[in-house]
Design a protein around this motif. Sequence first.
Motif, PDB file in Angstrom:
ATOM      1  N   TYR A  93      -6.766  -6.011   0.433  1.00  0.00           N
ATOM      2  CA  TYR A  93      -5.343  -5.694   0.527  1.00  0.00           C
ATOM      3  C   TYR A  93      -4.869  -4.971  -0.736  1.00  0.00           C
ATOM      4  O   TYR A  93      -4.153  -3.956  -0.658  1.00  0.00           O
ATOM      5  CB  TYR A  93      -4.552  -6.985   0.732  1.00  0.00           C
ATOM      6  N   ILE A 137       8.499  -0.908   2.704  1.00  0.00           N
ATOM      7  CA  ILE A 137       8.316  -2.279   3.197  1.00  0.00           C
ATOM      8  C   ILE A 137       7.110  -2.326   4.133  1.00  0.00           C
ATOM      9  O   ILE A 137       6.289  -3.246   4.074  1.00  0.00           O
ATOM     10  CB  ILE A 137       9.584  -2.777   3.919  1.00  0.00           C
ATOM     11  N   ALA A 140       3.778  -2.322   2.261  1.00  0.00           N
ATOM     12  CA  ALA A 140       3.467  -3.620   1.657  1.00  0.00           C
ATOM     13  C   ALA A 140       3.079  -4.659   2.700  1.00  0.00           C
ATOM     14  O   ALA A 140       2.249  -5.537   2.436  1.00  0.00           O
ATOM     15  CB  ALA A 140       4.660  -4.112   0.837  1.00  0.00           C
ATOM     16  N   THR A 141       3.674  -4.568   3.882  1.00  0.00           N
ATOM     17  CA  THR A 141       3.379  -5.540   4.941  1.00  0.00           C
ATOM     18  C   THR A 141       2.297  -5.048   5.898  1.00  0.00           C
ATOM     19  O   THR A 141       2.014  -5.708   6.905  1.00  0.00           O
ATOM     20  CB  THR A 141       4.654  -5.863   5.738  1.00  0.00           C
ATOM     21  N   GLY A 143       2.411  -2.704   7.952  1.00  0.00           N
ATOM     22  CA  GLY A 143       2.935  -2.154   9.189  1.00  0.00           C
ATOM     23  C   GLY A 143       2.944  -0.644   9.200  1.00  0.00           C
ATOM     24  O   GLY A 143       2.968  -0.033  10.270  1.00  0.00           O
TER      25      GLY A 143
END
Length: 382
Positions: A93, A137, A140-141, A143
Amino acid sequence: MPPTKAPLGAPASTRDPRLDFFRGLALVMIFINHVPGNPLETLTSRNFGFSDAAEGFVFMSGMAAGLAYPAAFVCLPLWRAVAKCWGRAWTLYSVHLVISVISLAIMLGAAYWFGADQMRTLNNVAPWIRAPEKATIGIATLGHQFGYINILPMYAALLVMTPVMILIGQRNIWVMLGGSFLLWVITGEARLNMPAFPNEGGWFFNPFAWQFLFVIGLATGMRLKTGERLCPNVTWARWLSLAVLVFVLAWVKIGVIRDPCNAALGFLQDHGWPFYIVSFDKTFLAAPRLLHLLALVYFLSTQRWVMHLSASRWVWPVLLMGRFGLACFALGTVLSILGQSIQAALIDGTWVFDMGYVFLGLAVQMAFARVKWQLAKPPAER
């Protein structure tokens, strides 16, 4: 399988050289395919069958996990064994975030300083331009994933699932494989996927589908760890796997075979057969891609010449790339995005540049792997 003698000048190891060699070869092909337009693309595996280097990379990642992690679930407390898998997932990650930010900066830099405005829309950059808050966002997630930088999130998700897979597999490896197959079927039937954000849709590499290939690799590694094969080496299976590979090659390359075969798949899909059985969908790892890769793996795993080739000094640079696969993949990804940006900004599709850049990029990755190997040696041996 007994350890093989390392080639002259190569790192001494009891590791099976085939895993590192083919993982390195997959990285070479991934890099070639990620610099679009270069003539070497025609030589990569995706032009000779239904699957490509991504399927090979995921299978070998599962195999490496099967060799590396199950012993911890026997020798260590459960939480520490789980932490080993999840710690690796966190590393993946983190690396994904770093190469995503670097690649975004390269693409925007090409647009800002060199007028390569197409880099604002290629590789899924446009959503970040339109809505940077939401897209950040999403990065980071996980998506929001940029094109060519979207395999590590799937790999990290698979490692999060790995402890459950191993715990089941240590009790009954066929139950593990059966449960994984069932999840693959349910994923296709229900169109399960991890959600994208801010875009609609899901991940390009759907972990609920790709876990089946990873688990097959995991089971293979777990069996190899005990000196056994997952599937026995028998004559009829070798010939069958070779026949599948030849038939698929003819399907891909010969029009009079390809057209009716594709029409037959279309007919089956029109009459209610599931798309993940009769298409070539990559997101859901459709059956033709999966079966082609498994036939290729089985055939290569039964050939003595493959072991000799993998242990040869001539392929040592590729083997070292596979040994340090994550680091080389990260470097290769950044270099491929840099190459695409240079193409857009300065060169505009010159095949001489494309080919030269591929050779240069591979040389840099091989030199980087050599440095990593030197640093990994004990100080007295450097």
